[in-house]
Design a protein around this motif. Structure first.
Motif, PDB file in Angstrom:
ATOM      1  N   SER A 216       0.796  -1.434  -0.251  1.00  0.00           N
ATOM      2  CA  SER A 216      -0.413   0.222   0.036  1.00  0.00           C
ATOM      3  C   SER A 216       0.666   1.438   0.032  1.00  0.00           C
ATOM      4  O   SER A 216      -0.236   2.153  -0.587  1.00  0.00           O
ATOM      5  CB  SER A 216      -0.738   0.241   1.190  1.00  0.00           C
ATOM      6  N   GLU A 217       2.451   1.133   0.221  1.00  0.00           N
ATOM      7  CA  GLU A 217       2.618   2.386   0.138  1.00  0.00           C
ATOM      8  C   GLU A 217       3.178   2.364  -1.089  1.00  0.00           C
ATOM      9  O   GLU A 217       3.967   1.521  -1.296  1.00  0.00           O
ATOM     10  CB  GLU A 217       4.262   2.356   1.684  1.00  0.00           C
ATOM     11  N   ILE A 218       3.531   3.504  -1.556  1.00  0.00           N
ATOM     12  CA  ILE A 218       3.913   3.700  -2.621  1.00  0.00           C
ATOM     13  C   ILE A 218       5.531   4.110  -2.551  1.00  0.00           C
ATOM     14  O   ILE A 218       5.902   5.279  -2.571  1.00  0.00           O
ATOM     15  CB  ILE A 218       3.097   5.097  -3.286  1.00  0.00           C
ATOM     16  N   THR A 219       6.389   3.170  -3.063  1.00  0.00           N
ATOM     17  CA  THR A 219       8.151   3.165  -3.649  1.00  0.00           C
ATOM     18  C   THR A 219       8.232   3.078  -4.587  1.00  0.00           C
ATOM     19  O   THR A 219       9.245   3.099  -4.767  1.00  0.00           O
ATOM     20  CB  THR A 219       8.387   2.164  -2.686  1.00  0.00           C
ATOM     21  N   TRP A 220       7.355   2.794  -5.722  1.00  0.00           N
ATOM     22  CA  TRP A 220       7.950   2.560  -7.299  1.00  0.00           C
ATOM     23  C   TRP A 220       8.377   4.246  -7.695  1.00  0.00           C
ATOM     24  O   TRP A 220       7.998   5.366  -7.248  1.00  0.00           O
ATOM     25  CB  TRP A 220       6.874   2.625  -8.123  1.00  0.00           C
ATOM     26  N   THR A 221       9.376   4.202  -8.415  1.00  0.00           N
ATOM     27  CA  THR A 221       9.762   5.450  -9.251  1.00  0.00           C
ATOM     28  C   THR A 221      10.034   5.319 -10.845  1.00  0.00           C
ATOM     29  O   THR A 221      10.368   4.041 -11.215  1.00  0.00           O
ATOM     30  CB  THR A 221      11.183   4.920  -8.520  1.00  0.00           C
ATOM     31  N   PRO A 222       9.924   5.956 -11.361  1.00  0.00           N
ATOM     32  CA  PRO A 222       9.564   6.208 -12.551  1.00  0.00           C
ATOM     33  C   PRO A 222      11.292   5.682 -13.139  1.00  0.00           C
ATOM     34  O   PRO A 222      11.946   6.378 -12.565  1.00  0.00           O
ATOM     35  CB  PRO A 222       9.482   7.456 -12.826  1.00  0.00           C
TER      36      PRO A 222
END
Length: 326
Positions: A216-222
C-alpha cells in the motif's frame, strides 16, 4: 519528522521558533506539507524550481526556490523583518539548499513559512497522515486526485495530466472517459461527469502505483525519460535494424517489434482503445510512448489488434525518422 535537519541558515531565531511552535499543533507535518495545505486553502499552490544541481555523484548539492502566490523565495540573503509592510515582505528572497532534492525543498518551504508568518494550526485543511512521502486522507474515501498531486510535488515528478478521451450518451445521461497520465503510466476512468471520471482514473492510478510497489505504500520510481538524442546516438541492435530495414513488409508484427525496441531503449508503450469507430467502421487506437517528449500515434484497423498493430507501425515510423535525423 524533526525539522532540525532542514533549518535554513538564513532564518531568524525568533521566526524559526514560531514555525516549530506551530508544528507542535500539527505533529508529523513537514514544511512542504504545511505550505501545500496553505496553498490549497488560499488557491495558490507552491511551485518549486530547481535552480542548481552540483557536486560529485557521492556528494551532490541541490538548490530549490519556491513561489506561492506573489511571494517568491529565490535568494539566500536574510529576509526583511516581519514588521515591514506586505509589499516589502513579498520582495523577500531566500532559497533552500541540501544534499537531496527533498532536503532542499524542505528548506525552501520552511523559509516561505517564515516569510508568510503562517500558523499551521490555522490552516483549516482535513488532517492527513504521511506514509513514505505519500499523503493519504484518514477518512474512508481517500482523495486520489490529491494523493497523486501531493506525490508529484514531494518527489519532483511532473504533475498528473487528465485528458477527456471520450464523451458519449444522451444529454441527460452522459458518460465520460478520462485518461490519467503520470510519468510513464496511464490509466482510464469512466463516470457520469468529467469530475467523476477524473476521480475514477486517479483511483486506478493509485492502485497501479501500489501494485507496482508491491504494497500500500508507494515506493515505485519512474525510469528516466528516454530522449530522442539517446535514440539517435544508440548503436543497439533493434534501433539499427529499424534504421536499415523498410517498414512496408506485409504481415509484420509491429507490436512485437515495438516491444523489443522499447525494452532495448528503456521506454514504455501503452495502447489506448478509442470506443468510437471511424466513419468507415474501423476500430481506433492510440499508442503512447514514454519518451521525452511523450510520443502519441494513432492507428486504425478492422479489429482492436489490427488497430494496435497500425498504431505501433506509425510509432515505429516516427522513431525511425527521429532516430536518423541529425
Amino acid at each position: 519528522m524533526s525539522q532540525e535537519g532542514y533549518r535554513s541558515p538564513a532564518l531568524k531565531a525568533d521566526t524559526s521558533l514560531n514555525i516549530h511552535e506551530s508544528q507542535r499543533t500539527n505533529p508529523g507535518k513537514t514544511p512542504i506539507q504545511i505550505l501545500h495545505e496553505y496553498g490549497t486553502k488560499s488557491g495558490n499552490l507552491p511551485v518549486y524550481v530547481m535552480e542548481k544541481a552540483e557536486g560529485e555523484a557521492h556528494q551532490p548539492s541541490f538548490v530549490f526556490s519556491v513561489k506561492i502566490g506573489d511571494v517568491s523565495c529565490a535568494g539566500i540573503e536574510q529576509c526583511r523583518s516581519s514588521e515591514e509592510d506586505e509589499k516589502q515582505l513579498q520582495s523577500c528572497q531566500c532559497r533552500g539548499q541540501g544534499p537531496s532534492k527533498k532536503a532542499a525543498k524542505h528548506q525552501a518551504a520552511e523559509a516561505a513559512l517564515n516569510i508568510l508568518q503562517i500558523d499551521a494550526g490555522a490552516v483549516n485543511i482535513p488532517v492527513k497522515s504521511e506514509s513514505n512521502g505519500v499523503v493519504a486522507e484518514t477518512n474512508n474515501h481517500p482523495n486520489s486526485v490529491g494523493i497523486l498531486q501531493e506525490l508529484a510535488l514531494q518527489r519532483g515528478w511532473r504533475l498528473p495530466e487528465y485528458t477527456v478521451l471520450m464523451e458519449a450518451g444522451p444529454p441527460h445521461k452522459r458518460e465520460f472517459t478520462v485518461t490519467c497520465r503520470m510519468e510513464s503510466l496511464s490509466e482510464k476512468g469512466v463516470g457520469n461527469s468529467k469530475k467523476g471520471a477524473k476521480m475514477a482514473a486517479a483511483e486506478k492510478m493509485v492502485s497501479k502505483l501500489q501494485s507496482l510497489s508491491g504494497c500500500s505504500e508507494i515506493t515505485w520510481t519512474p525510469k528516466p525519460s528516454v530522449r530522442f538524442e539517446n535514440l539517435r546516438n544508440s548503436s543497439a541492435e533493434s534501433i539499427c535494424l529499424l534504421r536499415r530495414n523498410p517498414l512496408s513488409i506485409p504481415n509484420t508484427d509491429y507490436i512485437q517489434m515495438m516491444l523489443e525496441l522499447s525494452k532495448e531503449q528503456g521506454f514504455e508503450v501503452t495502447y489506448f482503445n478509442i470506443d468510437e469507430l471511424t466513419v468507415n467502421g474501423q476500430y481506433q487506437c492510440l499508442a503512447e510512448l514514454s519518451t521525452s517528449p511523450v510520443t502519441v500515434c494513432h492507428g486504425t484497423g478492422i479489429s482492436c489488434s489490427n488497430a494496435h498493430n497500425d498504431a505501433a507501425h506509425s510509432a515505429l515510423q516516427y522513431i525511425k525518422i527521429m532516430a536518423t535525423t541529425k
